[in-house]
Design a protein around this motif. Structure first.
Motif, PDB file in Angstrom:
ATOM      1  N   GLY A  97      47.785  45.259  45.690  1.00 40.51           N
ATOM      2  CA  GLY A  97      46.654  44.349  45.923  1.00 40.51           C
ATOM      3  C   GLY A  97      46.945  43.035  45.220  1.00 40.51           C
ATOM      4  N   SER A  98      46.282  41.948  45.686  1.00 37.48           N
ATOM      5  CA  SER A  98      46.507  40.671  44.983  1.00 37.48           C
ATOM      6  C   SER A  98      45.853  40.709  43.610  1.00 37.48           C
ATOM      7  N   ASP A  99      44.932  41.645  43.400  1.00 34.38           N
ATOM      8  CA  ASP A  99      44.354  41.812  42.059  1.00 34.38           C
ATOM      9  C   ASP A  99      45.444  42.093  41.024  1.00 34.38           C
ATOM     10  N   THR A 123      32.798  31.869  42.213  1.00 35.93           N
ATOM     11  CA  THR A 123      34.082  32.211  42.815  1.00 35.93           C
ATOM     12  C   THR A 123      34.341  33.702  42.669  1.00 35.93           C
ATOM     13  N   TYR A 124      35.508  34.146  43.090  1.00 34.57           N
ATOM     14  CA  TYR A 124      35.861  35.566  43.066  1.00 34.57           C
ATOM     15  C   TYR A 124      35.801  36.098  41.625  1.00 34.57           C
ATOM     16  N   GLY A 125      35.150  37.240  41.443  1.00 36.50           N
ATOM     17  CA  GLY A 125      34.849  37.742  40.108  1.00 36.50           C
ATOM     18  C   GLY A 125      36.024  38.259  39.298  1.00 36.50           C
ATOM     19  N   MET A 126      37.130  38.607  39.969  1.00 33.64           N
ATOM     20  CA  MET A 126      38.221  39.244  39.219  1.00 33.64           C
ATOM     21  C   MET A 126      38.937  38.294  38.261  1.00 33.64           C
ATOM     22  N   TYR A 127      38.860  36.968  38.506  1.00 32.16           N
ATOM     23  CA  TYR A 127      39.534  36.052  37.577  1.00 32.16           C
ATOM     24  C   TYR A 127      38.919  36.212  36.184  1.00 32.16           C
ATOM     25  N   GLN A 128      37.581  36.269  36.159  1.00 27.52           N
ATOM     26  CA  GLN A 128      36.876  36.441  34.883  1.00 27.52           C
ATOM     27  C   GLN A 128      37.161  37.816  34.279  1.00 27.52           C
ATOM     28  N   ASN A 171      36.676  29.848  49.711  1.00 22.94           N
ATOM     29  CA  ASN A 171      36.120  30.405  48.476  1.00 22.94           C
ATOM     30  C   ASN A 171      35.189  31.585  48.748  1.00 22.94           C
ATOM     31  N   ASN A 172      35.342  32.596  47.931  1.00 25.19           N
ATOM     32  CA  ASN A 172      34.429  33.724  47.915  1.00 25.19           C
ATOM     33  C   ASN A 172      33.494  33.517  46.720  1.00 25.19           C
ATOM     34  N   PRO A 173      32.202  33.433  46.842  1.00 24.56           N
ATOM     35  CA  PRO A 173      31.385  33.864  47.969  1.00 24.56           C
ATOM     36  C   PRO A 173      30.852  32.741  48.866  1.00 24.56           C
ATOM     37  N   VAL A 196      46.208  29.201  43.926  1.00 23.69           N
ATOM     38  CA  VAL A 196      45.332  29.034  45.088  1.00 23.69           C
ATOM     39  C   VAL A 196      45.233  30.388  45.791  1.00 23.69           C
ATOM     40  N   ASP A 197      44.060  30.981  45.730  1.00 23.78           N
ATOM     41  CA  ASP A 197      43.843  32.308  46.308  1.00 23.78           C
ATOM     42  C   ASP A 197      43.402  32.149  47.761  1.00 23.78           C
ATOM     43  N   GLU A 198      44.299  32.555  48.675  1.00 27.18           N
ATOM     44  CA  GLU A 198      44.035  32.408  50.108  1.00 27.18           C
ATOM     45  C   GLU A 198      43.735  33.759  50.769  1.00 27.18           C
ATOM     46  N   ALA A 199      42.953  34.588  50.109  1.00 29.59           N
ATOM     47  CA  ALA A 199      42.651  35.923  50.661  1.00 29.59           C
ATOM     48  C   ALA A 199      42.060  35.824  52.077  1.00 29.59           C
ATOM     49  N   TYR A 200      41.331  34.719  52.354  1.00 33.33           N
ATOM     50  CA  TYR A 200      40.618  34.592  53.639  1.00 33.33           C
ATOM     51  C   TYR A 200      41.255  33.565  54.570  1.00 33.33           C
ATOM     52  N   ILE A 201      42.503  33.173  54.300  1.00 38.41           N
ATOM     53  CA  ILE A 201      43.129  32.069  55.035  1.00 38.41           C
ATOM     54  C   ILE A 201      43.242  32.359  56.537  1.00 38.41           C
ATOM     55  N   GLN A 223      47.846  35.811  48.671  1.00 38.28           N
ATOM     56  CA  GLN A 223      47.308  36.288  49.959  1.00 38.28           C
ATOM     57  C   GLN A 223      47.222  37.809  49.886  1.00 38.28           C
ATOM     58  N   THR A 224      46.610  38.413  50.867  1.00 41.10           N
ATOM     59  CA  THR A 224      46.411  39.857  50.831  1.00 41.10           C
ATOM     60  C   THR A 224      46.426  40.441  52.240  1.00 41.10           C
ATOM     61  N   LEU A 225      46.784  41.713  52.339  1.00 41.48           N
ATOM     62  CA  LEU A 225      46.648  42.414  53.616  1.00 41.48           C
ATOM     63  C   LEU A 225      45.295  43.122  53.699  1.00 41.48           C
ATOM     64  N   SER A 226      44.421  42.896  52.697  1.00 44.99           N
ATOM     65  CA  SER A 226      43.147  43.637  52.628  1.00 44.99           C
ATOM     66  C   SER A 226      42.053  43.090  53.541  1.00 44.99           C
ATOM     67  N   LYS A 227      42.209  41.869  54.027  1.00 47.01           N
ATOM     68  CA  LYS A 227      41.102  41.234  54.770  1.00 47.01           C
ATOM     69  C   LYS A 227      41.425  41.239  56.273  1.00 47.01           C
ATOM     70  N   ALA A 228      41.952  40.133  56.786  1.00 51.59           N
ATOM     71  CA  ALA A 228      42.172  40.050  58.236  1.00 51.59           C
ATOM     72  C   ALA A 228      43.101  41.155  58.742  1.00 51.59           C
ATOM     73  N   LEU A 234      45.426  50.233  51.700  1.00 47.41           N
ATOM     74  CA  LEU A 234      46.827  50.375  51.308  1.00 47.41           C
ATOM     75  C   LEU A 234      47.134  49.670  49.997  1.00 47.41           C
ATOM     76  N   ARG A 235      46.311  48.699  49.611  1.00 45.16           N
ATOM     77  CA  ARG A 235      46.519  47.912  48.405  1.00 45.16           C
ATOM     78  C   ARG A 235      47.856  47.172  48.460  1.00 45.16           C
ATOM     79  N   VAL A 236      47.909  46.172  49.280  1.00 41.79           N
ATOM     80  CA  VAL A 236      49.100  45.317  49.342  1.00 41.79           C
ATOM     81  C   VAL A 236      48.658  43.851  49.299  1.00 41.79           C
ATOM     82  N   GLY A 237      49.089  43.154  48.272  1.00 45.59           N
ATOM     83  CA  GLY A 237      48.764  41.734  48.150  1.00 45.59           C
ATOM     84  C   GLY A 237      50.016  40.963  47.777  1.00 45.59           C
TER      85      GLY A 237
HETATM   86  C1  PLP Z   1      39.243  35.856  46.917  1.00 46.26           C
HETATM   87  C2  PLP Z   1      39.770  37.222  46.771  1.00 46.26           C
HETATM   88  N1  PLP Z   1      40.979  37.399  46.227  1.00 46.26           N
HETATM   89  C3  PLP Z   1      41.499  38.634  46.100  1.00 46.26           C
HETATM   90  C4  PLP Z   1      40.799  39.745  46.497  1.00 46.26           C
HETATM   91  C5  PLP Z   1      41.404  41.091  46.267  1.00 46.26           C
HETATM   92  O1  PLP Z   1      42.377  41.355  47.172  1.00 46.26           O
HETATM   93  P1  PLP Z   1      43.242  42.673  47.100  1.00 46.26           P
HETATM   94  O2  PLP Z   1      42.544  43.700  47.914  1.00 46.26           O
HETATM   95  O3  PLP Z   1      44.552  42.244  47.693  1.00 46.26           O
HETATM   96  O4  PLP Z   1      43.384  43.073  45.657  1.00 46.26           O
HETATM   97  C6  PLP Z   1      39.541  39.609  47.063  1.00 46.26           C
HETATM   98  C7  PLP Z   1      38.767  40.791  47.484  1.00 46.26           C
HETATM   99  O5  PLP Z   1      37.601  40.781  47.739  1.00 46.26           O
HETATM  100  C8  PLP Z   1      39.012  38.311  47.203  1.00 46.26           C
HETATM  101  O6  PLP Z   1      37.788  38.108  47.726  1.00 46.26           O
END
Ligand code: PLP
Length: 365
Positions: A97-99, A123-128, A171-173, A196-201, A223-228, A234-237
């Motif tokens: 995962g990109s996490d 923004t995305y909560g995992m940075y914090q 940006n999420n959310p 630059v987090d492009e999870a939703y690019i 980027q991540t394979l978790s969205k589109a 599978l957890r691949v980022g």
């Molecule tokens: C902006 C952003 N980055 C990363 C992730 C996490 O991605 P991954 O499933 O690859 O860990 C998410 C998941 O919600 C997200 O919204």
């Protein structure tokens, strides 16, 4: 922040890029780290008998065999991602995962209790969370009212211990993209890494930052394979960055961070770009439909323009709507306690049927 430090670390649009050599940014212990050398790292060449890794040589009690450790550097997967993204394999890191990539950036560059990073909420909560886990201060510089970067505020927050700036685009959310020129200003003037987090690019018409890697040595794109791509399970980022940065991340990661099943299935999925494109098209149609229909409800005050597969909806009573939908078995994300998102609900775009169910239940509210 005093002027001298500001000059040194954030020299403004006309200054020369003050990005210090990566060595100066890295934690000393990581610079000196001898990484774990796995059995498969040590062996190079042709062999038919593998008695080096204490695996079960007989096989797995399954139809598919998983008795061997996976490729630590995921060469085949990287080759395919390299073709799709037009980025050389040497500039790609693959994580659980990109996490995982986010966490590895903290562990590589931020000294616990000493260094800090900048995040730009909402923004995305995992940075914090990653910052907290690594005992690294996350300095918050709120986005502006229109969810763009506060460049002045970021300049004020930076000091000599600021190692990373996290930007999420789209940006999420909030769903919007961050202005390119502003990101470029950060890249050109900040001497730490800009992530630059492009999870939703894939849902956006914006150009990916991956094509700017040769221009900015301090750019990391996630980027991540978790969205589109529909592979969240599978957890691949991915992280895309300079070869130097990727080498560091590979050194710090657990040896077999992406499991064999995920590597095989991701590789298979990545041959099916037509499916991805058709889902993206349908998601965008459904997003338009949700916006159109949600706007008819009195309790909807605003719907923010989205370039992602979710929408942020400002309502008169977010808690009430959230609880009501929950009681009907529909789960959305209550973001009403998040600063600059007061009254807001984040709704992921579902299948046509799911969206119909959501809208039908809302009509009964
Ligand atoms: C902006 C952003 N980055 C990363 C992730 C996490 O991605 P991954 O499933 O690859 O860990 C998410 C998941 O919600 C997200 O919204």
């Amino acid at each position: 922040m005093n002027e001298e430090i500001k000059q040194q670390y954030y020299s403004g649009p006309d200054g020369n890029s003050p990005f210090r050599r990566l060595g100066g940014l890295l934690r000393e212990n990581i610079k000196n780290l001898t990484p774990y050398s796995s059995a498969r790292d040590e062996y190079q060449g042709e062999a038919s008998v593998f008695l080096d890794a204490n695996e079960n040589a007989f096989g797995s009690p399954l139809n598919q065999q998983f008795n061997r450790y996976p490729d630590p550097l995921q060469d085949r997967l990287k080759k395919r991602i390299s073709e799709i993204e037009d980025v050389p394999s040497a500039n790609i890191f693959i994580g659980n995962g990109s996490d995982e990539a986010i966490d590895i950036l903290f562990r590589s560059f931020c000294n616990p209790g000493v260094d800090n990073v900048i995040i730009v909420p909402p923004t995305y909560g995992m940075y914090q969370v990653s910052a907290n886990i690594n005992d690294v201060e996350a300095r918050k510089v709120l986005l502006t009212e229109d969810y763009q970067l506060n460049l002045e505020g970021i300049a004020e927050a930076i000091d000599k211990n600021t190692k990373l700036i996290f930007i999420c685009s789209p940006n999420n959310p909030t769903g919007n993209s961050i202005n390119r020129a502003d990101v470029e200003t950060l890249l050109a003037n900040f001497n730490g890494l800009v992530i630059v987090d492009e999870a939703y690019i894939n849902f956006s018409y914006q150009k990916s930052w991956t094509q700017e890697l040769s221009k900015f040595a301090n750019l990391v794109v996630l980027q991540t394979l978790s969205k589109a791509w529909g592979l969240a399970g599978l957890r691949v980022g991915m992280a895309f960055a300079s070869e130097e940065i990727i080498e560091v991340m590979n050194k710090v990661k657990p040896p077999y961070n992406v499991n064999e099943a995920s590597q095989r299935l991701a590789l298979e999925a990545l041959t099916n770009i037509d499916q991805l494109n058709s889902w993206v098209r349908e998601t965008l149609q459904q997003r338009d439909r949700l916006v159109l229909e949600l706007n008819n409800f009195d309790f909807v005050l605003d719907i923010y323009p989205s370039e992602a597969n979710f929408i942020l909806v400002k309502t008169t009573d977010a808690n009430k709507i959230y609880d009501y939908l929950l009681s009907k078995g529909i789960i959305i994300r209550n973001r009403s306690k998040v600063e600059l998102c007061e009254g807001c609900l984040r709704i992921t775009v579902g299948t046509p049927d799911e969206n119909t169910t959501l809208l039908d239940e809302l009509k009964k509210l």
